[in-house]
Design a protein around this motif. Structure first.
Motif, PDB file in Angstrom:
ATOM      1  N   TYR A  63      42.878  43.289  37.860  1.00  0.00           N
ATOM      2  CA  TYR A  63      43.421  42.472  36.776  1.00  0.00           C
ATOM      3  C   TYR A  63      44.115  43.363  35.745  1.00  0.00           C
ATOM      4  O   TYR A  63      45.014  42.909  35.033  1.00  0.00           O
ATOM      5  N   SER A  64      43.702  44.618  35.698  1.00  0.00           N
ATOM      6  CA  SER A  64      44.338  45.559  34.765  1.00  0.00           C
ATOM      7  C   SER A  64      45.811  45.751  35.093  1.00  0.00           C
ATOM      8  O   SER A  64      46.630  45.979  34.209  1.00  0.00           O
ATOM      9  N   ASN A  65      46.162  45.669  36.386  1.00  0.00           N
ATOM     10  CA  ASN A  65      47.563  45.826  36.763  1.00  0.00           C
ATOM     11  C   ASN A  65      48.380  44.629  36.310  1.00  0.00           C
ATOM     12  O   ASN A  65      49.509  44.778  35.817  1.00  0.00           O
ATOM     13  N   LEU A  66      47.802  43.445  36.456  1.00  0.00           N
ATOM     14  CA  LEU A  66      48.487  42.242  35.977  1.00  0.00           C
ATOM     15  C   LEU A  66      48.631  42.301  34.461  1.00  0.00           C
ATOM     16  O   LEU A  66      49.694  41.956  33.914  1.00  0.00           O
ATOM     17  N   LEU A  67      47.574  42.748  33.786  1.00  0.00           N
ATOM     18  CA  LEU A  67      47.635  42.912  32.332  1.00  0.00           C
ATOM     19  C   LEU A  67      48.714  43.912  31.950  1.00  0.00           C
ATOM     20  O   LEU A  67      49.483  43.688  31.005  1.00  0.00           O
ATOM     21  N   LEU A  68      48.791  45.010  32.692  1.00  0.00           N
ATOM     22  CA  LEU A  68      49.807  46.035  32.444  1.00  0.00           C
ATOM     23  C   LEU A  68      51.211  45.445  32.521  1.00  0.00           C
ATOM     24  O   LEU A  68      52.061  45.732  31.674  1.00  0.00           O
ATOM     25  N   ARG A  69      51.445  44.619  33.536  1.00  0.00           N
ATOM     26  CA  ARG A  69      52.783  44.022  33.694  1.00  0.00           C
ATOM     27  C   ARG A  69      53.157  43.181  32.490  1.00  0.00           C
ATOM     28  O   ARG A  69      54.290  43.253  31.982  1.00  0.00           O
ATOM     29  N   PHE A  70      52.214  42.392  31.983  1.00  0.00           N
ATOM     30  CA  PHE A  70      52.530  41.525  30.848  1.00  0.00           C
ATOM     31  C   PHE A  70      52.632  42.316  29.545  1.00  0.00           C
ATOM     32  O   PHE A  70      53.378  41.925  28.641  1.00  0.00           O
ATOM     33  N   ILE A  71      51.900  43.413  29.444  1.00  0.00           N
ATOM     34  CA  ILE A  71      52.062  44.292  28.283  1.00  0.00           C
ATOM     35  C   ILE A  71      53.478  44.874  28.271  1.00  0.00           C
ATOM     36  O   ILE A  71      54.133  44.941  27.222  1.00  0.00           O
ATOM     37  N   ILE A  72      53.949  45.285  29.449  1.00  0.00           N
ATOM     38  CA  ILE A  72      55.313  45.813  29.560  1.00  0.00           C
ATOM     39  C   ILE A  72      56.328  44.737  29.211  1.00  0.00           C
ATOM     40  O   ILE A  72      57.314  44.996  28.499  1.00  0.00           O
ATOM     41  N   PHE A  73      56.109  43.510  29.687  1.00  0.00           N
ATOM     42  CA  PHE A  73      57.010  42.399  29.359  1.00  0.00           C
ATOM     43  C   PHE A  73      57.084  42.207  27.842  1.00  0.00           C
ATOM     44  O   PHE A  73      58.172  42.046  27.277  1.00  0.00           O
ATOM     45  N   ALA A  74      55.919  42.208  27.186  1.00  0.00           N
ATOM     46  CA  ALA A  74      55.877  42.015  25.735  1.00  0.00           C
ATOM     47  C   ALA A  74      56.585  43.153  25.014  1.00  0.00           C
ATOM     48  O   ALA A  74      57.375  42.924  24.081  1.00  0.00           O
ATOM     49  N   ALA A  75      56.320  44.386  25.453  1.00  0.00           N
ATOM     50  CA  ALA A  75      56.938  45.550  24.812  1.00  0.00           C
ATOM     51  C   ALA A  75      58.457  45.498  24.930  1.00  0.00           C
ATOM     52  O   ALA A  75      59.179  45.700  23.944  1.00  0.00           O
ATOM     53  N   SER A 124      39.707  48.622  42.647  1.00  0.00           N
ATOM     54  CA  SER A 124      40.594  49.156  41.612  1.00  0.00           C
ATOM     55  C   SER A 124      41.472  50.272  42.164  1.00  0.00           C
ATOM     56  O   SER A 124      40.974  51.234  42.739  1.00  0.00           O
ATOM     57  N   SER A 125      42.778  50.129  41.976  1.00  0.00           N
ATOM     58  CA  SER A 125      43.718  51.137  42.478  1.00  0.00           C
ATOM     59  C   SER A 125      44.961  51.146  41.592  1.00  0.00           C
ATOM     60  O   SER A 125      45.703  50.160  41.546  1.00  0.00           O
ATOM     61  N   ALA A 126      45.161  52.236  40.870  1.00  0.00           N
ATOM     62  CA  ALA A 126      46.339  52.358  40.010  1.00  0.00           C
ATOM     63  C   ALA A 126      47.601  52.229  40.846  1.00  0.00           C
ATOM     64  O   ALA A 126      47.745  52.886  41.875  1.00  0.00           O
ATOM     65  N   GLY A 127      48.493  51.372  40.391  1.00  0.00           N
ATOM     66  CA  GLY A 127      49.732  51.149  41.132  1.00  0.00           C
ATOM     67  C   GLY A 127      49.556  50.318  42.382  1.00  0.00           C
ATOM     68  O   GLY A 127      50.499  50.157  43.162  1.00  0.00           O
ATOM     69  N   MET A 128      48.357  49.763  42.591  1.00  0.00           N
ATOM     70  CA  MET A 128      48.063  48.912  43.765  1.00  0.00           C
ATOM     71  C   MET A 128      48.316  49.653  45.077  1.00  0.00           C
ATOM     72  O   MET A 128      48.645  49.050  46.097  1.00  0.00           O
ATOM     73  N   VAL A 129      48.146  50.964  45.064  1.00  0.00           N
ATOM     74  CA  VAL A 129      48.415  51.775  46.258  1.00  0.00           C
ATOM     75  C   VAL A 129      47.469  51.406  47.394  1.00  0.00           C
ATOM     76  O   VAL A 129      47.888  51.230  48.543  1.00  0.00           O
ATOM     77  N   ALA A 130      46.185  51.294  47.081  1.00  0.00           N
ATOM     78  CA  ALA A 130      45.198  50.975  48.116  1.00  0.00           C
ATOM     79  C   ALA A 130      45.441  49.592  48.702  1.00  0.00           C
ATOM     80  O   ALA A 130      45.259  49.379  49.906  1.00  0.00           O
ATOM     81  N   GLN A 131      45.871  48.654  47.878  1.00  0.00           N
ATOM     82  CA  GLN A 131      46.127  47.299  48.365  1.00  0.00           C
ATOM     83  C   GLN A 131      47.287  47.280  49.364  1.00  0.00           C
ATOM     84  O   GLN A 131      47.271  46.515  50.329  1.00  0.00           O
ATOM     85  N   ALA A 132      48.282  48.116  49.130  1.00  0.00           N
ATOM     86  CA  ALA A 132      49.441  48.157  50.031  1.00  0.00           C
ATOM     87  C   ALA A 132      49.066  48.684  51.407  1.00  0.00           C
ATOM     88  O   ALA A 132      49.772  48.414  52.386  1.00  0.00           O
ATOM     89  N   HIS A 133      47.953  49.410  51.494  1.00  0.00           N
ATOM     90  CA  HIS A 133      47.549  50.001  52.774  1.00  0.00           C
ATOM     91  C   HIS A 133      46.497  49.171  53.509  1.00  0.00           C
ATOM     92  O   HIS A 133      46.023  49.586  54.572  1.00  0.00           O
TER      93      HIS A 133
END
Length: 244
Positions: A63-75, A124-133
């Motif tokens: 969920y931190s990655n999704l949060l990160l995306r919306f923080i970037i959108f806001a910024a 948990s995987s920064a950049g969703m790297v583990a999910q892609a594999h």
């Protein structure tokens, strides 16, 4: 090298945000503090160890990655407002805050959330790297998710670019033109993130370089505008004192 760039970017963002605290407490240009704070938080969440620690606290489902995306959108949204107002770019302001801009933000946000919910995000995987594999399906979804996350920042950056080019070529004070150049460079860097899917794996570190170049250019560019405004105010006060 990449880790050094990450922490150096975080330190830069944090110091600039901290420098804005006194002015923000006085109610002066609070939007700048919000931008620097959001960029600091976004940079923190893009670094592996802090990301994993925060995401584990949220349940370990990225969920931190999704949060990160919306923080970037806001910024990037607040950057767009700040820059278009500062440079008098009314057309760009309408494209960001008007109906078109809001539709782009809404559409990208809906796609982002939908794709996130379709993925297997466990672990948990920064950049969703583990999910892609995990499997082919997840790999494709991660690509779509990343593309959606880059789409809105790229839209705002491209909207701002013509105004930055005009400012660089104008007769504005040197600091302001340097700031416009940095903001334009940051915008180009963000636009280049749209090409990430075609970057070969052996050049994957270029992605980090482009991302952090964009952040640093925006932070330093906005900081220079702030410095230019402070210097201009001091010069105006000095002139009035001399006239008296």
């Amino acid at each position: 090298m990449i880790e050094f760039i990450q922490w150096a970017t975080l330190a830069t963002c944090g110091m600039v945000a901290a420098a804005r605290v006194p002015s923000a407490l006085r109610g002066q240009n609070r939007s700048l503090f919000y931008i620097f704070f959001l960029m600091t938080l976004a940079t923190l969440l893009s670094i592996h160890d802090p990301y994993v620690a925060i995401d584990q606290a949220l349940g370990g489902m990225n969920y931190s990655n999704l949060l990160l995306r919306f923080i970037i959108f806001a910024a990037i949204y607040f950057v767009g407002i700040r820059v278009t107002r500062g440079f008098g770019a009314q057309d760009a302001y309408r494209l960001i805050t008007g109906r078109v801009g809001m539709l782009v933000l809404l559409a990208v946000s809906l796609v982002l959330v939908a794709v996130f919910l379709l993925m297997d995000t466990a672990g948990s995987s920064a950049g969703m790297v583990a999910q892609a594999h995990k499997d082919q399906r997840n790999a494709v979804l991660v690509e779509y998710y990343g593309a959606a996350g880059r789409a809105y920042p790229a839209y705002v950056s491209l909207v701002l670019l013509p105004a930055m080019v005009r400012a660089v070529r104008s007769r504005l004070p040197v600091l302001v033109r340097v700031a416009a150049f940095l903001l334009g460079t940051g915008g180009v860097a963000i636009a280049l993130t749209l090409l990430f899917p075609v970057v070969p794996p052996e050049l994957s570190q270029l992605k980090y370089l482009v991302n952090y170049t964009a952040v640093l250019c925006y932070v330093v560019g906005l900081a220079l505008i702030w410095v230019a405004k402070v210097l201009n105010t001091r010069q105006a006060v000095a002139r009035k004192s001399t006239e008296k």
